[in-house]
Design an enzyme around this catalytic site. Sequence first.
Site, mmCIF file in Angstrom:
data_model
loop_
_atom_site.group_PDB
_atom_site.id
_atom_site.type_symbol
_atom_site.label_atom_id
_atom_site.label_comp_id
_atom_site.label_asym_id
_atom_site.label_seq_id
_atom_site.Cartn_x
_atom_site.Cartn_y
_atom_site.Cartn_z
ATOM 1 N N THR A 10 -51.051 22.764 50.227
ATOM 2 C CA THR A 10 -52.626 22.934 49.579
ATOM 3 C C THR A 10 -52.661 22.030 48.406
ATOM 4 O O THR A 10 -53.430 21.216 48.165
ATOM 5 C CB THR A 10 -52.738 24.331 48.989
ATOM 6 O OG1 THR A 10 -52.668 25.101 50.499
ATOM 7 C CG2 THR A 10 -54.525 24.285 48.676
ATOM 8 N N PHE A 11 -51.579 21.986 47.490
ATOM 9 C CA PHE A 11 -51.756 21.223 46.152
ATOM 10 C C PHE A 11 -51.758 19.782 46.505
ATOM 11 O O PHE A 11 -52.626 18.993 45.989
ATOM 12 C CB PHE A 11 -50.494 21.608 45.373
ATOM 13 C CG PHE A 11 -50.537 21.229 43.958
ATOM 14 C CD1 PHE A 11 -50.393 20.066 43.395
ATOM 15 C CD2 PHE A 11 -50.998 22.258 42.914
ATOM 16 C CE1 PHE A 11 -50.485 19.563 42.387
ATOM 17 C CE2 PHE A 11 -51.305 21.890 41.641
ATOM 18 C CZ PHE A 11 -50.889 20.626 41.210
ATOM 19 N N LYS A 59 -58.215 24.162 57.105
ATOM 20 C CA LYS A 59 -57.124 24.949 57.138
ATOM 21 C C LYS A 59 -57.204 25.736 58.290
ATOM 22 O O LYS A 59 -57.918 26.996 58.274
ATOM 23 C CB LYS A 59 -56.997 25.972 55.977
ATOM 24 C CG LYS A 59 -55.828 26.879 55.853
ATOM 25 C CD LYS A 59 -54.632 26.481 55.470
ATOM 26 C CE LYS A 59 -53.397 27.451 55.363
ATOM 27 N NZ LYS A 59 -52.073 27.176 54.762
ATOM 28 N N GLU A 114 -54.341 21.077 56.926
ATOM 29 C CA GLU A 114 -53.158 21.687 56.463
ATOM 30 C C GLU A 114 -52.747 22.867 57.390
ATOM 31 O O GLU A 114 -53.219 23.624 57.877
ATOM 32 C CB GLU A 114 -53.414 22.441 54.946
ATOM 33 C CG GLU A 114 -52.352 22.863 54.434
ATOM 34 C CD GLU A 114 -52.455 23.999 53.483
ATOM 35 O OE1 GLU A 114 -53.769 24.000 52.785
ATOM 36 O OE2 GLU A 114 -51.589 24.806 53.107
ATOM 37 N N VAL A 173 -49.614 25.971 58.334
ATOM 38 C CA VAL A 173 -49.360 27.203 57.477
ATOM 39 C C VAL A 173 -48.058 27.208 57.468
ATOM 40 O O VAL A 173 -47.134 27.330 58.441
ATOM 41 C CB VAL A 173 -50.264 28.238 58.345
ATOM 42 C CG1 VAL A 173 -49.945 28.171 59.958
ATOM 43 C CG2 VAL A 173 -49.816 29.538 57.696
HETATM 44 N N1 LIG Z 1 -47.096 19.772 41.486
HETATM 45 C C1 LIG Z 1 -47.464 21.365 41.167
HETATM 46 N N2 LIG Z 1 -47.712 21.440 39.667
HETATM 47 C C2 LIG Z 1 -47.873 22.886 39.529
HETATM 48 N N3 LIG Z 1 -48.115 24.018 40.397
HETATM 49 C C3 LIG Z 1 -47.755 23.443 41.754
HETATM 50 C C4 LIG Z 1 -47.404 22.221 42.093
HETATM 51 N N4 LIG Z 1 -47.359 22.264 43.412
HETATM 52 C C5 LIG Z 1 -47.704 23.656 43.847
HETATM 53 N N5 LIG Z 1 -47.990 24.205 42.763
HETATM 54 C C6 LIG Z 1 -48.384 25.790 42.784
HETATM 55 O O1 LIG Z 1 -47.436 26.496 43.686
HETATM 56 C C7 LIG Z 1 -48.064 27.595 44.508
HETATM 57 C C8 LIG Z 1 -47.650 27.129 45.866
HETATM 58 O O2 LIG Z 1 -48.200 25.743 46.128
HETATM 59 P P1 LIG Z 1 -49.494 25.611 47.489
HETATM 60 O O3 LIG Z 1 -50.067 26.986 47.469
HETATM 61 O O4 LIG Z 1 -49.814 24.250 47.436
HETATM 62 O O5 LIG Z 1 -48.131 25.906 48.549
HETATM 63 P P2 LIG Z 1 -48.425 25.850 50.284
HETATM 64 O O6 LIG Z 1 -47.158 24.919 50.618
HETATM 65 O O7 LIG Z 1 -49.700 25.367 50.307
HETATM 66 O O8 LIG Z 1 -48.336 27.382 50.609
HETATM 67 P P3 LIG Z 1 -48.876 28.115 51.795
HETATM 68 O O9 LIG Z 1 -47.424 27.970 52.966
HETATM 69 O O10 LIG Z 1 -48.966 29.491 51.448
HETATM 70 O O11 LIG Z 1 -49.968 27.452 52.263
HETATM 71 C C9 LIG Z 1 -49.297 27.683 44.093
HETATM 72 O O12 LIG Z 1 -49.802 28.379 43.184
HETATM 73 C C10 LIG Z 1 -49.620 26.000 43.388
HETATM 74 O O13 LIG Z 1 -50.625 25.980 42.642
HETATM 75 C C1 LIG Z 2 -48.684 33.985 53.315
HETATM 76 C C2 LIG Z 2 -48.138 32.658 53.183
HETATM 77 N N1 LIG Z 2 -49.130 31.984 51.790
HETATM 78 C C3 LIG Z 2 -48.321 31.689 54.122
HETATM 79 N N2 LIG Z 2 -49.825 31.332 54.473
HETATM 80 C C4 LIG Z 2 -47.874 32.074 55.277
HETATM 81 C C5 LIG Z 2 -46.311 31.825 55.489
HETATM 82 C C6 LIG Z 2 -45.828 32.231 56.841
HETATM 83 C C7 LIG Z 2 -44.232 31.925 56.669
HETATM 84 C C8 LIG Z 2 -43.608 32.372 58.032
HETATM 85 C C9 LIG Z 2 -42.032 32.379 57.862
HETATM 86 O O1 LIG Z 2 -41.686 31.117 57.845
HETATM 87 O O2 LIG Z 2 -41.354 33.314 57.623
HETATM 88 MG MG LIG Z 3 -51.504 26.286 51.284
#
Ligand SMILES: Nc1ncnc2c1ncn2[C@@H]1O[C@H](COP(=O)(O)OP(=O)(O)OP(=O)(O)O)[C@@H](O)[C@H]1O
Ligand SMILES: C[C@H](N)[C@H](N)CCCCCC(=O)O
Ligand SMILES: [Mg+2]
Length: 226
Positions: free
Chosen positions: A25-26, A46, A121, A123
């Site tokens: 997401t970031f 998403k 994005e 998941v």
């Molecule tokens: N470069 C960065 N600097 C600071 N915080 C970060 C950075 N990248 C990610 N984060 C923080 O780390 C956490 C996880 O990041 P993010 O939500 O983007 O991961 P994700 O891969 O999208 O997770 P999900 O699988 O839940 O969608 C969030 O709180 C986000 O704000």
């Molecule tokens: C809830 C979390 N933030 C994600 N959206 C979902 C992550 C699923 C992970 C499943 C797995 O690989 O075990």
């Molecule tokens: Mg995310």
Amino acid sequence: MTTPIPPARRPAWFIAGTDTGVGKTFVTCALLHALRQRGLRAVGMKPVASGTDVAGDNEDVSALADASNVDAPRALRNPYCFRAAIAPHIAAADEGVSVELPRIVDAFGELRALADATLVEGVGGFLVPLGDEIDAAQLAVALDLPVILVVGMRLGCINHALLSYEAITGRGLPVVGWVANRIDPDMPRVEENLATLARLLPAPLLGVVEHGVTPACAGAGLRLPD
Ligand SMILES: Nc1ncnc2c1ncn2[C@@H]1O[C@H](COP(=O)(O)OP(=O)(O)OP(=O)(O)O)[C@@H](O)[C@H]1O
Ligand SMILES: C[C@H](N)[C@H](N)CCCCCC(=O)O
Ligand SMILES: [Mg+2]
């Protein structure tokens, strides 16, 4: 008067990550800003989200909306949203919902027509199940998009990045770039890890997103895939 690009030919990428919590997401928000900084109307999608607050909002969906400069119905931006912040196939089963890929593909097609560029994005990691018979990889294949891989820079990321690359290309999708995301600002020997990934991942490094930067600032430092 420039001829508008047909929706099916407008740039769109699937954003995969080496795991949940690595910064998909970031980085997607940063890439949305990078597209906007090039004068494009950019929207984030998403397709499947898990984890909502009391108002029914999901933080990923909200973040992508904030980073987009295209207004679009939630139903198109986020076809499936489950309450529990757990593996989506379990959350879906809890709610008696079956994730249907055609519904997501249709929503993506309508969303793509509203913007110049679309980022989708995933998941969790690339192979996360979405039900008994489908997973996020099949979603990426159904959307038939080139993939940008987000590598969360922390100990263990080299293996996760190479496994993810093999899984993505093994489904016939190209990895057109990868982004190193500094989720662990204290990662030891990060430069050598970056060099190793650059050597082993057959895809261009689009940029390094430092820890704590704003999406707009991060976007300014990112290349877009050719
Ligand atoms: N470069 C960065 N600097 C600071 N915080 C970060 C950075 N990248 C990610 N984060 C923080 O780390 C956490 C996880 O990041 P993010 O939500 O983007 O991961 P994700 O891969 O999208 O997770 P999900 O699988 O839940 O969608 C969030 O709180 C986000 O704000
Ligand atoms: C809830 C979390 N933030 C994600 N959206 C979902 C992550 C699923 C992970 C499943 C797995 O690989 O075990
Ligand atoms: Mg995310």
